[in-house]
Design a protein around this motif. Structure first.
Motif, short mmCIF file in Angstrom:
data_model
loop_
_atom_site.label_atom_id
_atom_site.label_comp_id
_atom_site.label_asym_id
_atom_site.label_seq_id
_atom_site.Cartn_x
_atom_site.Cartn_y
_atom_site.Cartn_z
N LEU A 18 0.82 -1.20 0.00
CA LEU A 18 0.00 0.00 0.00
C LEU A 18 0.86 1.26 0.00
CD1 LEU A 18 -2.74 -1.10 2.54
CD2 LEU A 18 -2.78 -1.23 0.07
N VAL A 126 -0.77 4.12 -8.01
CA VAL A 126 -0.62 2.77 -7.47
C VAL A 126 0.49 2.03 -8.19
CG1 VAL A 126 -1.77 0.53 -7.21
CG2 VAL A 126 -3.03 2.65 -6.78
N LEU A 157 -3.84 -5.67 -4.30
CA LEU A 157 -4.25 -4.35 -3.86
C LEU A 157 -5.22 -3.80 -4.89
CD1 LEU A 157 -3.89 -1.63 -2.23
CD2 LEU A 157 -2.17 -1.08 -3.93
N ALA A 159 -7.29 -0.27 -5.48
CA ALA A 159 -7.45 1.12 -5.04
C ALA A 159 -8.71 1.69 -5.67
CB ALA A 159 -6.24 1.94 -5.45
N ASP A 169 -7.55 2.09 -0.43
CA ASP A 169 -6.89 0.86 -0.85
C ASP A 169 -7.44 -0.33 -0.06
OD1 ASP A 169 -5.28 2.45 -2.45
OD2 ASP A 169 -3.53 2.32 -1.15
#
Length: 199
Positions: A18, A126, A157, A159, A169
């Motif tokens: 993250l 990201v 992950l 987002a 996230d």
């Protein structure tokens, strides 16, 4: 699936993913449609320039509490062990995170879910940094909200954009998570997404 489990390393690993967006690099790619769940449309994209994460008072996410975005009950379908209540971990990685973990007795079936609010970072920032087997960041929509997805074996992950300059996230990791963790992460993102402001 993984064959050993250390909650502290697990949480650090998820948070490192993250936090990685603060160090993103451009990764050119041609658009290739793919899907990661019932209503998420994903395509390969490139990352945009980065900015530092900080709580921005005017941000559409400034009033959000990450621990209010999920409950152990909502996570019940994702593991045979009951999740512990959400808590704020020691390491934030420049975000406002909340983590839900299965109990230690879950052992090799355990997992952790992390929700991290980034008040001043967009989905364009990201990236997975130093993650073996990472795939290029993909972008698309979930219920008409812009999303970015970053993945590596056993970690994913997603987002969710909140306006143009903030995001939330969702990450999962742990030995109870399959190598392709994104279908499960997408299901969790589908729980969180309707709770977010449009921005």
């Amino acid at each position: 699936m993984r064959n050993h489990f250390d909650f502290r390393l697990l949480l650090t690993g998820v948070l490192a993913v993250l936090a990685a967006s603060a160090c993103s690099a451009s990764e050119p790619g041609a658009a290739q449609p793919a899907t990661t769940g019932n209503s998420a449309t994903i395509e390969t994209s490139s990352s945009a320039p980065t900015s530092e994460s900080s709580v921005a008072p005017g941000s559409p996410t400034a009033q959000l509490d990450p621990c209010s975005l999920l409950s152990p009950g909502e996570l019940a379908e994702f593991n045979t062990f009951e999740f512990q209540p959400g808590h704020v971990p020691d390491y934030s990685g420049g975000s406002r995170p909340c983590s839900w973990n299965t109990p230690r007795e879950a052992g090799n079936d355990g997992m952790a879910v992390l929700v991290a609010i980034r008040d001043s970072q967009s989905v364009d920032e990201v990236d997975l940094v130093d993650s073996p087997g990472a795939t290029p960041v993909q972008t698309g929509t979930l219920n008409e909200r812009r999303v970015a997805q970053a993945a590596a074996p056993g970690i994913c992950l997603i987002a969710l954009a909140v306006g143009d300059g903030a995001r939330v996230d969702i990450g999962i990791n742990g030995p109870g998570v399959p190598d392709d963790a994104c279908p499960e992460t997408t299901k969790i993102a589908e729980i969180v997404e309707p709770k977010l402001p449009e921005g």
